[in-house]
Design an enzyme around this catalytic site. Structure first.
Site, short mmCIF file in Angstrom:
data_model
loop_
_atom_site.label_atom_id
_atom_site.label_comp_id
_atom_site.label_asym_id
_atom_site.label_seq_id
_atom_site.Cartn_x
_atom_site.Cartn_y
_atom_site.Cartn_z
N LYS A 178 0.85 -1.18 0.00
CA LYS A 178 0.00 0.00 0.00
C LYS A 178 0.89 1.24 0.00
CE LYS A 178 -1.89 2.02 3.31
NZ LYS A 178 -1.01 3.20 3.60
N THR A 189 1.64 5.87 5.17
CA THR A 189 2.48 4.72 5.46
C THR A 189 2.66 3.88 4.22
OG1 THR A 189 1.58 4.59 7.67
CG2 THR A 189 2.71 2.65 6.87
N GLU A 275 -0.77 10.48 -3.26
CA GLU A 275 -1.97 11.27 -2.97
C GLU A 275 -2.19 12.39 -3.97
OE1 GLU A 275 -2.61 10.68 1.76
OE2 GLU A 275 -1.29 12.29 1.11
#
Lengths: 406, 406
Positions: A178, A189, A275
């Site tokens: 991830k 993370t 992101e």
């Protein structure tokens, strides 16, 4: 070596099963608890965040890895179990003992990882209630659920496997990971869990892991913020049946090459899914005196907010690229430097012989409008080549990380 | 020492005049050419970017400063004269010789600075045509025009002066500066020019400048990108009439303290006016073992995109603050660390004794909605205190730096 990557994952190697369920931490029935289990003991190794503040599960996992063996990994999303004091350590230990009890293995053979909000105590009761179901659901197809259960703001699960041969025997490495994301306002993370049925000594397994991490996960950046929870774990159960790899021979080199290629692929997925990102930026530092030099140059560029925003705007803004090389701390001769930008649509040179090269801004914009682009810097001062990966900086990054309170 | 800061600038000290005009580089009749001139020779010193790629005007100015004296500074905005090869050096030299010729001083007594687009040759003809007018306009009120003429995307001119006494004689230091900005898509530069009528040796002038830069300009960050053009210059003409300061005595300490306080004020203005910023963030690292430790901690925090976006969202996101302290590279004991956030509206503790402190998110939001806020970290492990300044990361930063091509 020509490798075939398959859209499967951690259950592809012989003897591994996995599961992923919702235990309630994230709410809305979102999957948030994952388990990977090997049918037999595995040589195991881990690489962890260099952040001085380490999450409780990292401390527990490091302790459990002292034996260099493991059987299972349990991981939750939605809560990082970081800065949670003694209770945090107890909770992380408990996650391991719950899996051990339910599946009849040793507690020390269970590794644990968490990702999510920092500074909030874990809802260990919900996890306790859910572990029996989690163990019951272990399955060969479970890699899908597990890879979803570790996601936060990732927009897609990162799961992959690769088949190759060692000593003529079929071998497999699988991975799920991830990237940086926010399901709650304060966490980011990277987790990556790797499984393989290759028979390899724990020392060489660790060595291969470190080497592959160095040129894959350690060469990506989404926003320059190193998490408190970053964890890469590998488990090798040896079920492929090859003679144990105990020396740095040809078998080791094959294993390392496959592991490296797989980890680079996953690392690029993580950078691309940064992101708010709209594109993957690959920065190539070519013909540098050492790998370290190449890392310094390429990382400085992919971490520059000004370069990242320029690429969001599809601008071949070489001034910002040179600026980032200049303050990187590395040494170079600007008169030997050649800078190109490109993508699958083409390639243009923008700087050479200490001076700008004229180019069409329209053509550059067209090239940079692809979702995978590159910056290539040829330093003409050595024989090493290094690639690093980042992503652009966009309105959505601000939205994801700055808008939650308004 | 209680100091009174006045909204004047570089012409406040005796013997300095200034002017600022439009020469056509920026277009639209925007001021883009500034001149500062002393009636008599000045001891002078400069501090420059650490970027390996240095703009042509920096190389020329460093050469002219070998004598440690100067009379004038000419500066343009709209073009950085960086990565422009030999022609760039020639153009920067020519800017100096034009001023020298027109005002009857030596070419080597003129310093030069540029800010603007990288990699585009300077329109030296326009500058040549404009220098006679620029010199003719020199005036005591000229500090206003000059401080506008060095602006790029700055939203306000940064100009200030301060009066004090040395040996009972009135003395003045004036300053004008510009922050990071974009008038064209690829530049960001900090310039600061300081004048004083204090009589001080060139060696101590340089020492005081370096010391004050270290704790002011070198403790701010807007986006972490060190420009190729950063320049701080100081000229001291000695017209205040004090006996020359040649030792590190009480007079030197007074001068240094005033210079430090003035530069800190200007540095904070630059941070507050960072591209797209809505607020100034002051980070205080208290009771650290050394100033260097404090800088490492505080800079890591003000440079974190995740902290910066959190503060844009008025969120007391201490998890991100601790994360940035953790990866800063500095050493600390988390159990001794206390973290507060605050503004003129109040102050709340968010972390203590290794664990979170409960607080009201609404109260925190109210406190952080001010346009000047602070993060205070008490490490309880030494006697040094360090402050650094940054700004939030907002949609407008992306708009300014990423939108120009769309």
């Amino acid at each position: 070596m020509n490798l075939k990557f398959i859209k499967e994952g951690i259950t592809s190697p012989k003897g591994f099963m996995s599961s992923g369920i919702s235990c309630g931490i994230k709410g809305k029935n979102l999957k948030d608890l994952a388990l990977v289990m090997s049918a037999s003991p595995c040589n195991s190794a881990g690489v962890f965040t260099k952040n001085k503040i380490k999450a409780a599960p990292i401390l527990v996992t490091q302790n459990h890895l002292k034996s260099k063996t493991a059987r299972a990994i349990i991981a939750n999303s939605g809560n990082a179990n970081t800065c949670t004091g003694k209770k945090g350590i107890e909770d992380a230990e408990k996650m391991c003992s719950l899996v051990a009890k339910e599946s009849g293995i040793e507690k020390d053979d269970v590794l644990v990882a968490s990702t999510g909000i920092i500074g909030v105590k874990l809802d260990i009761d919900s996890i306790e209630n859910s572990v029996p179901h989690l163990v019951k659901k272990l399955d060969k197809e479970g890699y899908k659920d597990a890879s979803e259960a570790i996601m936060t703001t990732d927009t897609f699960p990162k799961t992959l496997s690769v088949k190759f041969e060692i000593q003529g025997k079929p071998a497999v490495i699988g991975v799920m990971a991830k990237g940086s994301g926010m399901i709650h306002p304060n966490m980011g993370t990277m987790l990556s869990f790797i499984t393989t049925d290759v028979n390899i000594s724990s020392d060489l397994l660790e060595k291969a892991l470190r080497e592959s991490v160095r040129i894959s996960y350690n060469r990506i950046s989404v926003d320059g913020d190193t998490s408190t929870n970053d964890t890469v774990l590998i488990m090798a159960n040896g079920l492929s049946g090859n003679e144990m790899i105990e020396k740095e021979n040809e078998d080791y080199r094959i294993f390392l090459e496959v592991l490296e290629k797989l980890n680079v692929k996953i690392a690029k997925m993580i950078a691309k899914d940064g992101e708010g990102a709209t594109k993957l930026i690959e920065c190539r530092a070519l013909n540098v005196p050492s790998e370290r030099d190449g890392e310094i140059f390429a990382k400085s560029i992919i971490c520059s907010n000004l370069v990242k925003t320029a690429f969001f705007g599809c601008s071949a803004n070489w001034g910002r690229i040179l600026d980032a090389v200049g303050y990187s701390g590395g040494d170079f001769d600007i008169n030997k430097l050649q800078v190109c930008i490109g993508s699958s649509k083409g390639n243009i040179m923008v700087f050479k012989n200490g001076e700008p090269v004229k180019f069409s801004a329209g053509e550059a914009k067209d090239i940079l409008s692809e979702d995978e682009v590159y910056i290539s810097l040829d330093f003409n001062s050595g024989s090493h080549n290094v690639r690093c990966w980042g992503c652009d900086l966009t309105y959505d990054y601000i939205k994801i990380n700055g808008d939650y309170m308004s």
